[in-house]
Design an enzyme around this catalytic site. Structure first.
Site, mmCIF file in Angstrom:
data_model
loop_
_atom_site.group_PDB
_atom_site.id
_atom_site.type_symbol
_atom_site.label_atom_id
_atom_site.label_comp_id
_atom_site.label_asym_id
_atom_site.label_seq_id
_atom_site.Cartn_x
_atom_site.Cartn_y
_atom_site.Cartn_z
ATOM 1 C CB SER A 1 -4.286 1.109 4.085
ATOM 2 O OG SER A 1 -2.969 1.369 3.045
ATOM 3 C CE LYS B 1 -4.805 1.709 -0.439
ATOM 4 N NZ LYS B 1 -4.009 0.584 -0.276
ATOM 5 C CB SER C 1 -0.837 -0.054 1.232
ATOM 6 O OG SER C 1 -1.881 -0.759 0.849
#
Length: 370
Positions: free
Chosen positions: A202, A148, A145
């Site tokens: 997340s 992101k 993640s």
């Protein structure tokens, strides 16, 4: 004639006198025999009962002896050297973590003076770009993640309307890792709120929805992510989705340090990523989200930007910008084991920065075969 009659009469009289005595004698001899039979019967019955009781007592005694023996045997076993009772929780905690991409590449054989558990690390002075600690920083690994951060950078630099309402659809369901999301199909949030919970907690469906609502859809969004990576000089980086759920999203610690520096230029990314909690209302109910990094709530830390990540191939990942002892530092930890190991690594680096001269470690650390 008279004599014979008298003989007969005498004979009859004698038989009459003898018969009762014989009957009495017979009764006297038979009665004791009858009594003896009953007595024997009672004795036999008593013996059987006694035998049964004795058998029952013996059985109970045997059981007690067996229990004592078992207990003694267990005690003897437990006194043997090396024997240890293991609880259920201890057995489950002893299960080794799955091998990550870094493990399979042999990066876990690399040793560093701080004994960090992360397989790839880069600690850099943000203002001078001086590398303070380098551990396998040029190896491309799944970044989970951390992806992101690039997702947010592309969204903001596209200058899209942050108040536009985006809807979660079935296209946002995770078909790679089958992860759960609190955003139900049909949920509606503004682009700003989607970005907020994607960076802070997340939220995967939020990140995917941001990519889908980019001009040209997901293919155009992923192309923009890779184009931005090239523009930043992230030559070991490749993106295949906006969430990081795919292990096809790869980058090196050195590349991610460049991404952190670029993302830090956006106040929204700094604020959203370090916000400790946030509430959104995507439908009938309010959802409360918490930051995936506990360090943002720690008053001892001065964190300007952060992002966590995890999938089994990537291990535990963390990138941060923090001010330590008056110095702005970029920290990248990839491929770490254990839920709290990346945070422990950050704490070790911080103590080292506060208590020693970082320039001593400004050189690559050579892997030592274990």
């Amino acid at each position: 004639m008279i004599k014979s009659s008298l003989g007969v009469l005498l004979s009859l009289a004698l038989s009459v006198a003898i018969l009762p005595n014989m009957a009495v004698a017979k009764t006297a001899t038979e009665k004791p025999a009858k009594t003896s039979k009953k007595s024997v019967s009672k004795k036999v019955a008593a013996k059987r009962v006694s035998k049964k009781v004795s058998s029952k007592k013996a059985s109970q005694k045997n059981k007690k002896v067996a229990a004592k023996s078992k207990s003694r045997s267990y005690a003897q076993r437990s006194q043997k050297p090396g024997f240890q009772r293991v609880s259920f929780s201890s057995r489950t905690s002893a299960v080794p973590a799955p091998a990550t991409a870094g493990d399979m590449a042999g990066l876990n054989l690399t040793r560093d003076p701080l004994e960090l558990s992360s397989n790839a690390v880069l600690i850099m002075d943000q203002n001078t770009s001086e590398v303070l600690l380098d551990k396998n920083s040029q190896v491309a690994l799944p970044m989970a993640s951390i992806t992101k951060l690039m997702t947010s950078l592309v969204v903001l630099e596209a200058n899209q309307n942050m108040d536009e309402i985006l809807q979660v659809t079935e296209e946002d369901i995770d078909t790679v890792k089958r992860t759960h999301s609190r955003l139900a199909i049909g949920s509606q949030l503004s682009r700003a709120n989607m970005l907020h919970i994607a960076l802070m907690s997340s939220e995967n469906r939020a990140a995917n929805a941001l990519g889908r609502h980019y001009p040209g859809g997901l293919p155009a969004f992923i192309a923009a992510m890779n184009a931005k990576a090239r523009a930043l000089g992230m030559h070991s980086t490749r993106y295949v989705d906006p969430t990081g759920l795919s292990s096809g999203n790869v980058s090196s610690a050195r590349d991610l340090a460049k991404l952190v520096v670029a993302a830090y230029q956006h106040p929204i990314i700094r604020y959203y990523s370090t916000n400790s909690n946030y509430a959104v209302e995507p439908g009938r109910h309010v959802l409360h989200y918490r930051n995936s990094n506990n360090l943002v709530s720690n008053p001892d830390w001065e964190i300007g930007l952060q992002k966590t990540g995890y999938i089994s191939e990537a291990g535990r990942c963390l990138v941060m910008q923090a001010t330590i002892d008056g110095r702005q530092v970029v920290m990248v930890f990839l491929d770490s084991k254990g839920k709290h190991s990346r945070l422990a690594d950050a704490a070790r680096v911080r103590r080292w920065l506060e208590g020693s001269k970082p320039s001593v470690m400004a050189r690559p650390i050579v892997a030592q075969q274990g």
